[in-house]
Write an enzyme that holds these catalytic residues in place. Sequence first.
Site, PDB file in Angstrom:
ATOM      1  N   ASP A 163       0.719  -1.226   0.141  1.00 55.92           N
ATOM      2  CA  ASP A 163       0.169   0.125   0.047  1.00 55.92           C
ATOM      3  C   ASP A 163       0.972   1.472  -0.168  1.00 55.92           C
ATOM      4  OD1 ASP A 163      -2.929   0.917   0.594  1.00 55.92           O
ATOM      5  OD2 ASP A 163      -1.859   2.199   1.579  1.00 55.92           O
ATOM      6  N   ASN A 171      -3.141  12.860  -4.362  1.00 53.95           N
ATOM      7  CA  ASN A 171      -4.186  13.262  -5.084  1.00 53.95           C
ATOM      8  C   ASN A 171      -4.783  14.346  -4.780  1.00 53.95           C
ATOM      9  OD1 ASN A 171      -4.173  11.016  -6.814  1.00 53.95           O
ATOM     10  ND2 ASN A 171      -5.566   9.702  -5.531  1.00 53.95           N
ATOM     11  N   HIS A 176      -5.118  14.177  -9.687  1.00 53.45           N
ATOM     12  CA  HIS A 176      -5.007  12.714  -9.933  1.00 53.45           C
ATOM     13  C   HIS A 176      -4.213  12.218 -10.903  1.00 53.45           C
ATOM     14  CE1 HIS A 176      -8.742  11.821  -7.472  1.00 53.45           C
ATOM     15  NE2 HIS A 176      -9.124  12.948  -7.637  1.00 53.45           N
ATOM     16  N   ASP A 180      -1.740   9.168 -10.735  1.00 52.96           N
ATOM     17  CA  ASP A 180      -1.754   8.029 -11.768  1.00 52.96           C
ATOM     18  C   ASP A 180      -0.545   7.752 -12.010  1.00 52.96           C
ATOM     19  OD1 ASP A 180      -4.408   7.975 -11.712  1.00 52.96           O
ATOM     20  OD2 ASP A 180      -4.885   8.764 -13.657  1.00 52.96           O
ATOM     21  N   GLU A 206      -4.648   2.454  -4.296  1.00 51.76           N
ATOM     22  CA  GLU A 206      -3.178   2.566  -4.319  1.00 51.76           C
ATOM     23  C   GLU A 206      -2.628   1.320  -3.708  1.00 51.76           C
ATOM     24  OE1 GLU A 206      -4.876   3.890  -0.254  1.00 51.76           O
ATOM     25  OE2 GLU A 206      -5.284   3.832  -2.395  1.00 51.76           O
TER      26      GLU A 206
END
Length: 298
Positions: A163, A171, A176, A180, A206
Amino acid sequence: QGPERWEMLNEVAEEYAFAHRPEQAYAALQEHLQGLLKSQEEAHRAGLTLDQAMAEADRERGRRLAGERFTQRAITAAVAAAALAGAFAAGLVVRSARRHARELAALNAQLQETAVTDALTGLHNRRHLLACIDTHVAAADRSHGNPGPAAGSPVDLLFFLIDLDHFKRINDGHGHAAGDAVLVQAADRFKRLLRREDELIRWGGEEFLLLTRGTPRHKAAALAERLRKAVVQQPFELPDGQRLNVSCSIGFAPYPLGQGGWQAAVDLADQALYRAKARGRNGWCGVLHLKQAGNRLE
């Protein structure tokens, strides 16, 4: 009218025959013969001798027979050409059908691959793991069910849940697109550490799931540390040119472990992940054995 027309009709009959039009060829040839007969009668009335008329009639019969043979050959050639054309057309249909079948199979394979692939990272998704996990579990069960020198070392499955720490901040603070970019780069870094038989899955958000096959469970901690270092040792490049430091937390567990199935191993890896986060993140925690009293991490 006259002899020139009759000769012209003979040429027309030949052209019709070569054009594979036997009915028109036969009609032109008939008219040609009738004209010749008419010319014969006119010549006779003009004073031709009987011998000349008979000789001319013989010649005409020969021409008529030759014309009929020619017409028959033309008809035969037309039929043969039609048969060849039909066979050729049938071959084209078969080849076209085979080509379309290959294209359809390729498209179907592409659609199937798309269904099990994460569009952002290019990794396989959860659906892919569900499709192949039974095969991996069966191999591990057989290995652990046949101990002994001849069987070699038992084959473990190791489940790692990875994680990215504080991903929501990325974000919220950078957008975002930045999140990404971090996910894509993290996936690339993890893949460099893996073997061909390992499965790296985009598990959701994530979170990544790594399934290794054949890595002994006592080496799980070392692999978890390499995965952690792959994230923290180098900043991530964001679309706006900024460089961002990111860390991750990892939990892992092996299969088989106790009486639970592979889902139980994933649940234990998830518990270990949350323990790593509770310890301050940027670390790993794993379970290799279970206490006899229950599913307590050790």
